[in-house]
Write a protein that holds these residues in place. Sequence first.
Motif, PDB file in Angstrom:
ATOM      1  N   GLU A 110      -1.534  29.290   4.296  1.00 54.52           N
ATOM      2  CA  GLU A 110      -1.448  29.011   5.730  1.00 54.52           C
ATOM      3  C   GLU A 110      -1.581  27.520   6.020  1.00 54.52           C
ATOM      4  OE1 GLU A 110      -3.835  30.161   9.878  1.00 54.52           O
ATOM      5  OE2 GLU A 110      -4.190  31.284   8.015  1.00 54.52           O
ATOM      6  N   ARG A 111      -2.492  26.864   5.352  1.00 55.10           N
ATOM      7  CA  ARG A 111      -2.748  25.454   5.630  1.00 55.10           C
ATOM      8  C   ARG A 111      -1.844  24.501   4.843  1.00 55.10           C
ATOM      9  NH1 ARG A 111      -9.300  24.665   6.075  1.00 55.10           N
ATOM     10  NH2 ARG A 111      -9.711  26.401   7.505  1.00 55.10           N
ATOM     11  N   ARG A 112      -1.241  25.017   3.770  1.00 54.81           N
ATOM     12  CA  ARG A 112      -0.399  24.180   2.911  1.00 54.81           C
ATOM     13  C   ARG A 112      -1.165  22.924   2.476  1.00 54.81           C
ATOM     14  NH1 ARG A 112       5.455  24.379   6.099  1.00 54.81           N
ATOM     15  NH2 ARG A 112       5.678  26.663   6.072  1.00 54.81           N
ATOM     16  N   MET A 113      -2.297  23.137   1.886  1.00 53.61           N
ATOM     17  CA  MET A 113      -3.185  22.049   1.497  1.00 53.61           C
ATOM     18  C   MET A 113      -2.538  21.137   0.460  1.00 53.61           C
ATOM     19  SD  MET A 113      -6.872  23.978   1.311  1.00 53.61           S
ATOM     20  CE  MET A 113      -7.662  22.479   0.733  1.00 53.61           C
ATOM     21  N   THR A 114      -2.744  19.850   0.639  1.00 56.16           N
ATOM     22  CA  THR A 114      -2.225  18.857  -0.298  1.00 56.16           C
ATOM     23  C   THR A 114      -3.317  17.832  -0.606  1.00 56.16           C
ATOM     24  OG1 THR A 114      -1.382  17.484   1.510  1.00 56.16           O
ATOM     25  CG2 THR A 114       0.165  19.068   0.514  1.00 56.16           C
ATOM     26  N   ILE A 115      -3.089  17.077  -1.648  1.00 59.14           N
ATOM     27  CA  ILE A 115      -3.991  15.993  -2.021  1.00 59.14           C
ATOM     28  C   ILE A 115      -3.272  14.680  -1.753  1.00 59.14           C
ATOM     29  CG2 ILE A 115      -5.231  14.895  -3.926  1.00 59.14           C
ATOM     30  CD1 ILE A 115      -5.409  17.608  -5.259  1.00 59.14           C
ATOM     31  N   ARG A 116      -3.908  13.798  -1.009  1.00 57.61           N
ATOM     32  CA  ARG A 116      -3.306  12.504  -0.700  1.00 57.61           C
ATOM     33  C   ARG A 116      -3.862  11.448  -1.644  1.00 57.61           C
ATOM     34  NH1 ARG A 116      -0.308  10.110   3.138  1.00 57.61           N
ATOM     35  NH2 ARG A 116      -0.190  12.051   4.325  1.00 57.61           N
ATOM     36  N   ASP A 117      -2.960  10.703  -2.254  1.00 59.65           N
ATOM     37  CA  ASP A 117      -3.334   9.632  -3.173  1.00 59.65           C
ATOM     38  C   ASP A 117      -2.928   8.289  -2.580  1.00 59.65           C
ATOM     39  OD1 ASP A 117      -4.344  11.346  -5.212  1.00 59.65           O
ATOM     40  OD2 ASP A 117      -2.281  11.805  -5.803  1.00 59.65           O
ATOM     41  N   HIS A 118      -3.729   7.268  -2.841  1.00 59.82           N
ATOM     42  CA  HIS A 118      -3.471   5.930  -2.314  1.00 59.82           C
ATOM     43  C   HIS A 118      -3.424   4.923  -3.463  1.00 59.82           C
ATOM     44  CE1 HIS A 118      -4.416   7.541   1.683  1.00 59.82           C
ATOM     45  NE2 HIS A 118      -5.442   8.139   1.103  1.00 59.82           N
ATOM     46  N   TYR A 119      -2.459   4.010  -3.378  1.00 60.12           N
ATOM     47  CA  TYR A 119      -2.294   2.987  -4.411  1.00 60.12           C
ATOM     48  C   TYR A 119      -2.077   1.630  -3.756  1.00 60.12           C
ATOM     49  CZ  TYR A 119      -1.356   7.095  -7.300  1.00 60.12           C
ATOM     50  OH  TYR A 119      -1.448   8.304  -7.936  1.00 60.12           O
ATOM     51  N   VAL A 120      -2.581   0.586  -4.403  1.00 62.91           N
ATOM     52  CA  VAL A 120      -2.286  -0.783  -4.010  1.00 62.91           C
ATOM     53  C   VAL A 120      -1.402  -1.371  -5.102  1.00 62.91           C
ATOM     54  CG1 VAL A 120      -3.202  -3.080  -3.559  1.00 62.91           C
ATOM     55  CG2 VAL A 120      -4.436  -1.067  -2.740  1.00 62.91           C
ATOM     56  N   ILE A 163       0.859  -1.182   0.000  1.00 62.67           N
ATOM     57  CA  ILE A 163       0.000   0.000   0.000  1.00 62.67           C
ATOM     58  C   ILE A 163       0.894   1.231   0.000  1.00 62.67           C
ATOM     59  CG2 ILE A 163      -1.746   1.295   1.275  1.00 62.67           C
ATOM     60  CD1 ILE A 163      -2.787  -1.349   2.334  1.00 62.67           C
ATOM     61  N   TYR A 164       0.724   2.058  -1.015  1.00 61.86           N
ATOM     62  CA  TYR A 164       1.571   3.241  -1.195  1.00 61.86           C
ATOM     63  C   TYR A 164       0.701   4.495  -1.147  1.00 61.86           C
ATOM     64  CZ  TYR A 164       4.449   6.653  -3.782  1.00 61.86           C
ATOM     65  OH  TYR A 164       5.134   7.776  -4.160  1.00 61.86           O
ATOM     66  N   SER A 165       0.998   5.391  -0.216  1.00 64.39           N
ATOM     67  CA  SER A 165       0.274   6.658  -0.096  1.00 64.39           C
ATOM     68  C   SER A 165       1.246   7.803  -0.323  1.00 64.39           C
ATOM     69  CB  SER A 165      -0.371   6.793   1.291  1.00 64.39           C
ATOM     70  OG  SER A 165      -1.348   5.791   1.479  1.00 64.39           O
ATOM     71  N   THR A 166       0.819   8.777  -1.079  1.00 66.79           N
ATOM     72  CA  THR A 166       1.687   9.915  -1.373  1.00 66.79           C
ATOM     73  C   THR A 166       0.852  11.195  -1.402  1.00 66.79           C
ATOM     74  OG1 THR A 166       3.309  10.798  -2.954  1.00 66.79           O
ATOM     75  CG2 THR A 166       1.388   9.682  -3.873  1.00 66.79           C
ATOM     76  N   THR A 167       1.512  12.321  -1.388  1.00 69.30           N
ATOM     77  CA  THR A 167       0.811  13.602  -1.429  1.00 69.30           C
ATOM     78  C   THR A 167       1.341  14.447  -2.572  1.00 69.30           C
ATOM     79  OG1 THR A 167       2.385  14.588   0.135  1.00 69.30           O
ATOM     80  CG2 THR A 167       0.372  13.646   1.051  1.00 69.30           C
ATOM     81  N   GLN A 168       0.488  15.300  -3.063  1.00 69.21           N
ATOM     82  CA  GLN A 168       0.891  16.269  -4.079  1.00 69.21           C
ATOM     83  C   GLN A 168       0.244  17.603  -3.755  1.00 69.21           C
ATOM     84  OE1 GLN A 168      -1.031  15.864  -7.988  1.00 69.21           O
ATOM     85  NE2 GLN A 168      -2.038  14.023  -7.192  1.00 69.21           N
ATOM     86  N   ALA A 169       0.847  18.656  -4.228  1.00 74.24           N
ATOM     87  CA  ALA A 169       0.331  19.988  -3.929  1.00 74.24           C
ATOM     88  C   ALA A 169      -1.056  20.177  -4.544  1.00 74.24           C
ATOM     89  CB  ALA A 169       1.296  21.043  -4.468  1.00 74.24           C
ATOM     90  N   PHE A 170      -1.922  20.879  -3.815  1.00 76.08           N
ATOM     91  CA  PHE A 170      -3.254  21.157  -4.329  1.00 76.08           C
ATOM     92  C   PHE A 170      -3.132  22.135  -5.500  1.00 76.08           C
ATOM     93  CE2 PHE A 170      -7.201  23.628  -4.379  1.00 76.08           C
ATOM     94  CZ  PHE A 170      -8.125  22.604  -4.447  1.00 76.08           C
TER      95      PHE A 170
END
Length: 204
Positions: A83-93, A35-42
């Motif tokens: 201020e919040r440094r929002m990101t999008i979290r993605d999940h992969y199997v 299970i691989y989870s990563t983030t990218q900038a919004f």
Amino acid sequence: VTPPTMALATDEEWTQKVEAFQNFLNTTVEFPIQIYSTTQAFPAEEYLAQYESRLEDPDVEANPQLEALIEHYVEWYEGELAERRMTIRDHYVIVTIAPEDVQFEHESLVGKLARVPILGTLVRVWLAPSRTEQRDAMFGTLEQRVGRVERGLREIEDCGARAVPATEAVELLASFWAGEQIEYGDPEKAFQVRSILDAERAAQ
């Protein structure tokens, strides 16, 4: 994987989702997965561009209050993001396959004859599956595993899953190893079409 939205979920809803995921692992997954989870900038600029483009519309220009409201929202949203440094979290199997995972019909015959002294080595060579047969069998088994994972995850309420195309996987792998977001203008050019089995043989 597109997970269900759990921001406002109750304790009972969390328990239901956990039990559903546990059931998926216990009944569907009979092979190794990661299970691989990563983030990218919004993509704030892309999101706000939709509102900024409205400022040029005649109906907005004719309505100073609406124009001021849109300008205020864009300014406020940019500040919130900073201020919040929002990101999008993605999940992969990640589903894998290895040559030893594939069973061939003649394997039992090879096993019996291979016990005979002297003949053992020759039999293994003569009756070993060709690389094409091995590759096709591996791809077939891999597709079955991916299908099982997709169906199993979709059985979890509000959860979705899809197979990642090879061209998209190239950018994911590059980003993983680089430690930053990598984007190719034309993923097709970055994707070298070559048999994994052939690459393995070259490495040997």
